[in-house]
Design a protein around this motif. Sequence first.
Motif, PDB file in Angstrom:
ATOM      1  N   UNK A  52      -2.230  -5.874   2.691  1.00 45.28           N
ATOM      2  CA  UNK A  52      -2.218  -5.098   3.928  1.00 45.28           C
ATOM      3  C   UNK A  52      -2.901  -3.754   3.736  1.00 45.28           C
ATOM      4  N   UNK A  53      -2.577  -3.059   2.645  1.00 39.83           N
ATOM      5  CA  UNK A  53      -3.192  -1.756   2.393  1.00 39.83           C
ATOM      6  C   UNK A  53      -4.680  -1.875   2.092  1.00 39.83           C
ATOM      7  N   UNK A  54      -5.079  -2.961   1.389  1.00 38.08           N
ATOM      8  CA  UNK A  54      -6.502  -3.139   1.108  1.00 38.08           C
ATOM      9  C   UNK A  54      -7.287  -3.371   2.390  1.00 38.08           C
ATOM     10  N   UNK A  55      -6.750  -4.202   3.269  1.00 38.28           N
ATOM     11  CA  UNK A  55      -7.432  -4.440   4.546  1.00 38.28           C
ATOM     12  C   UNK A  55      -7.557  -3.140   5.319  1.00 38.28           C
ATOM     13  N   UNK A  56      -6.436  -2.383   5.405  1.00 33.19           N
ATOM     14  CA  UNK A  56      -6.457  -1.118   6.138  1.00 33.19           C
ATOM     15  C   UNK A  56      -7.420  -0.127   5.502  1.00 33.19           C
ATOM     16  N   UNK A  57      -7.442  -0.065   4.162  1.00 32.13           N
ATOM     17  CA  UNK A  57      -8.309   0.883   3.466  1.00 32.13           C
ATOM     18  C   UNK A  57      -9.782   0.530   3.672  1.00 32.13           C
ATOM     19  N   UNK A  58     -10.138  -0.736   3.482  1.00 32.47           N
ATOM     20  CA  UNK A  58     -11.537  -1.134   3.634  1.00 32.47           C
ATOM     21  C   UNK A  58     -12.004  -0.924   5.068  1.00 32.47           C
ATOM     22  N   UNK A  59     -11.173  -1.302   6.019  1.00 28.21           N
ATOM     23  CA  UNK A  59     -11.554  -1.138   7.417  1.00 28.21           C
ATOM     24  C   UNK A  59     -11.698   0.345   7.751  1.00 28.21           C
ATOM     25  N   UNK A  60     -10.794   1.161   7.234  1.00 24.19           N
ATOM     26  CA  UNK A  60     -10.839   2.593   7.511  1.00 24.19           C
ATOM     27  C   UNK A  60     -12.070   3.235   6.884  1.00 24.19           C
ATOM     28  N   UNK A  94      -9.314   9.337  11.588  1.00 26.90           N
ATOM     29  CA  UNK A  94      -9.301   8.436  10.429  1.00 26.90           C
ATOM     30  C   UNK A  94      -7.869   8.128  10.006  1.00 26.90           C
ATOM     31  N   UNK A  95      -7.017   9.163   9.966  1.00 31.45           N
ATOM     32  CA  UNK A  95      -5.620   8.944   9.571  1.00 31.45           C
ATOM     33  C   UNK A  95      -4.912   8.033  10.582  1.00 31.45           C
ATOM     34  N   UNK A  96      -5.129   8.302  11.865  1.00 31.62           N
ATOM     35  CA  UNK A  96      -4.510   7.459  12.897  1.00 31.62           C
ATOM     36  C   UNK A  96      -5.021   6.027  12.796  1.00 31.62           C
ATOM     37  N   UNK A  97      -6.328   5.906  12.554  1.00 30.52           N
ATOM     38  CA  UNK A  97      -6.915   4.578  12.429  1.00 30.52           C
ATOM     39  C   UNK A  97      -6.327   3.825  11.246  1.00 30.52           C
ATOM     40  N   UNK A  98      -6.128   4.505  10.118  1.00 30.38           N
ATOM     41  CA  UNK A  98      -5.551   3.850   8.941  1.00 30.38           C
ATOM     42  C   UNK A  98      -4.137   3.347   9.235  1.00 30.38           C
ATOM     43  N   UNK A  99      -3.347   4.186   9.887  1.00 33.16           N
ATOM     44  CA  UNK A  99      -1.966   3.786  10.203  1.00 33.16           C
ATOM     45  C   UNK A  99      -1.958   2.589  11.149  1.00 33.16           C
ATOM     46  N   UNK A 100      -2.791   2.654  12.209  1.00 30.63           N
ATOM     47  CA  UNK A 100      -2.831   1.547  13.162  1.00 30.63           C
ATOM     48  C   UNK A 100      -3.354   0.273  12.505  1.00 30.63           C
ATOM     49  N   UNK A 101      -4.394   0.416  11.669  1.00 31.62           N
ATOM     50  CA  UNK A 101      -4.948  -0.753  10.998  1.00 31.62           C
ATOM     51  C   UNK A 101      -3.935  -1.371  10.048  1.00 31.62           C
ATOM     52  N   UNK A 102      -3.164  -0.522   9.379  1.00 30.84           N
ATOM     53  CA  UNK A 102      -2.146  -1.025   8.465  1.00 30.84           C
ATOM     54  C   UNK A 102      -1.077  -1.809   9.224  1.00 30.84           C
ATOM     55  N   UNK A 103      -0.694  -1.285  10.390  1.00 26.68           N
ATOM     56  CA  UNK A 103       0.303  -1.984  11.205  1.00 26.68           C
ATOM     57  C   UNK A 103      -0.256  -3.324  11.692  1.00 26.68           C
ATOM     58  N   UNK A 104      -1.511  -3.290  12.190  1.00 26.09           N
ATOM     59  CA  UNK A 104      -2.132  -4.518  12.693  1.00 26.09           C
ATOM     60  C   UNK A 104      -2.329  -5.527  11.563  1.00 26.09           C
ATOM     61  N   UNK A 116       2.516 -14.275   4.656  1.00 29.74           N
ATOM     62  CA  UNK A 116       3.713 -14.000   3.856  1.00 29.74           C
ATOM     63  C   UNK A 116       4.776 -15.073   4.071  1.00 29.74           C
ATOM     64  N   UNK A 117       4.855 -15.586   5.304  1.00 30.03           N
ATOM     65  CA  UNK A 117       5.803 -16.670   5.563  1.00 30.03           C
ATOM     66  C   UNK A 117       5.404 -17.929   4.810  1.00 30.03           C
ATOM     67  N   UNK A 118       4.077 -18.184   4.754  1.00 27.30           N
ATOM     68  CA  UNK A 118       3.597 -19.336   3.988  1.00 27.30           C
ATOM     69  C   UNK A 118       3.937 -19.162   2.513  1.00 27.30           C
ATOM     70  N   UNK A 119       3.735 -17.940   1.996  1.00 22.78           N
ATOM     71  CA  UNK A 119       4.046 -17.658   0.589  1.00 22.78           C
ATOM     72  C   UNK A 119       5.529 -17.840   0.326  1.00 22.78           C
ATOM     73  N   UNK A 120       6.361 -17.308   1.238  1.00 18.62           N
ATOM     74  CA  UNK A 120       7.806 -17.425   1.066  1.00 18.62           C
ATOM     75  C   UNK A 120       8.235 -18.894   1.072  1.00 18.62           C
ATOM     76  N   UNK A 121       7.630 -19.688   1.960  1.00 12.72           N
ATOM     77  CA  UNK A 121       7.974 -21.112   2.006  1.00 12.72           C
ATOM     78  C   UNK A 121       7.513 -21.826   0.743  1.00 12.72           C
ATOM     79  N   UNK A 122       6.314 -21.462   0.263  1.00 15.09           N
ATOM     80  CA  UNK A 122       5.782 -22.110  -0.941  1.00 15.09           C
ATOM     81  C   UNK A 122       6.606 -21.754  -2.177  1.00 15.09           C
TER      82      UNK A 122
END
Length: 495
Positions: A27-35, A207-217, A226-232
């Motif tokens: 999640x943080x990597x996606x948010x960081x790269x997108x930001x 940028x800060x707002x975008x990072x927070x929103x991207x992290x949430x999204x 994560x549900x797939x991982x938990x089931x596996x």
Amino acid sequence: MPIIKKHTGLTGEPLRSVPGKFSLSLRNRIALYYTIATAVLLALVFILVFFTVERVVFNHFDEELDREVSEILEKQSHGRSDVWNFDLSDDDSHSDEGGDHHHERGDDENRDEDDEEFVQLVSQTGKVIARSANLAGDTLAFQSGGQQKRFRSSTAGRLYVRQVQVPLADSKGKIEGYLLAAVPVRDAVTILGDLKQVLLLSYPAIILTLFILTRVIAGRSIRPVEEVIASAEKITRENLERRIPLPRNQDKLYRLSATINALLERLQDAFQREKQFTSDASHELKTPLASLKGTLEVLVRKPREREHYEERIRFCLKELDRMSRLIEQLLVLARYESNGIKAHMESVDPGCHISEAIGRMHPHALQKNIPINFTGLESCMISADPAMLDMIFENILSNAIKYSPSGSTVSVTLSNSTGSVLCSIVDNGIGIPEEKLSRVFERFYRVDESRNSGTGGFGLGLAIVKNLADLQQIAVSVKSRKNQGTSVELRFPKT
């Protein structure tokens, strides 16, 4: 001390992350790269916006200066020297000292706001010849050597101005001096400064707002993962029948879940086959061992006749032969599974190998009064491994003899087919039910589960045939009808 996160795999052992290495979550990597990508793009947009606004503003002033210069030059061309109140000579009465006759007002704050244009005349060397009264004691910046009209931002005292420098030439084209005109741009500079400040201050906030929103999204987006991982993680060797729930939307995540479920199906099948293989192999070895042990225990209890000893020893040797054949077959399958067996392809005549295999199986066929008839091509060449080819023919003929009634016939036919050589081995035995034909190549599979190893073999012959045929690109198929016999076909590619 590094934190080690534990997960449980199929074997029940915990899966450990690599210790001592810091890594961001997905999640943080996606948010960081997108930001980062958005920050670069936004910075370029802000820079483009600022310089575009600045260019538009200064273009407006440049147009105004062009009009002012045009008016001045037009008046001068009509001989209206009162507009200048000076001439182009180097007369000291009109030199810079003449500026002392103007009202000296050094402070920009005291200048008349209506005095919006500044005019200055300089010689070719840059000496100020005359200037407008509203310049007071200040001068406009001069750049020597210019042959073309020049626009630039500068200062007059402490006042920001936009100015133009126009060369003045005589009738022969010789430059005699320069006309400088300027307009104050205090309001424009203030507006541009405010715009720059707004952009600089809003940039990190965006940028800060975008990072927070991207992290949430991103968190919401990868929640199904994560549900797939938990089931596996809950699936182990003991509950391989469990499956990952499929998402409602048939997207990439749906394909991932379906792929994992298919993998689990294959794993479950492999575990079941290995479990069955181990159980069957253990049973097949345990039976002759138990017979040997029982027979030897009986022999050592008391002295017996020589004939009895000989009979029991022959029985033990027969059981040992059966164990030897089973172990040999198991080793062939194990080597195949581990890629330890390779085919050494040669150009061979299958008819010769069929005849030799029939010769080796003749004693077994003779015991049941079963003739083996071979008809077909006198000579043809195929590409195959000779040793593997012998093993294939022997296993098929052994099954044909084993499951055929006494007095029946086994027929072997070798013929040409389109681009291949076809070998058919047909018996008149008990046959195989149609619903069980698909499983005859499985290890330890017996069509009749009640048949014991003494009468029905180990269930490994056709499995070995299939594996060895696959190594040589030989197509093998079985056709059969219950109580009507079985036909095994081998299709060899021609050399």
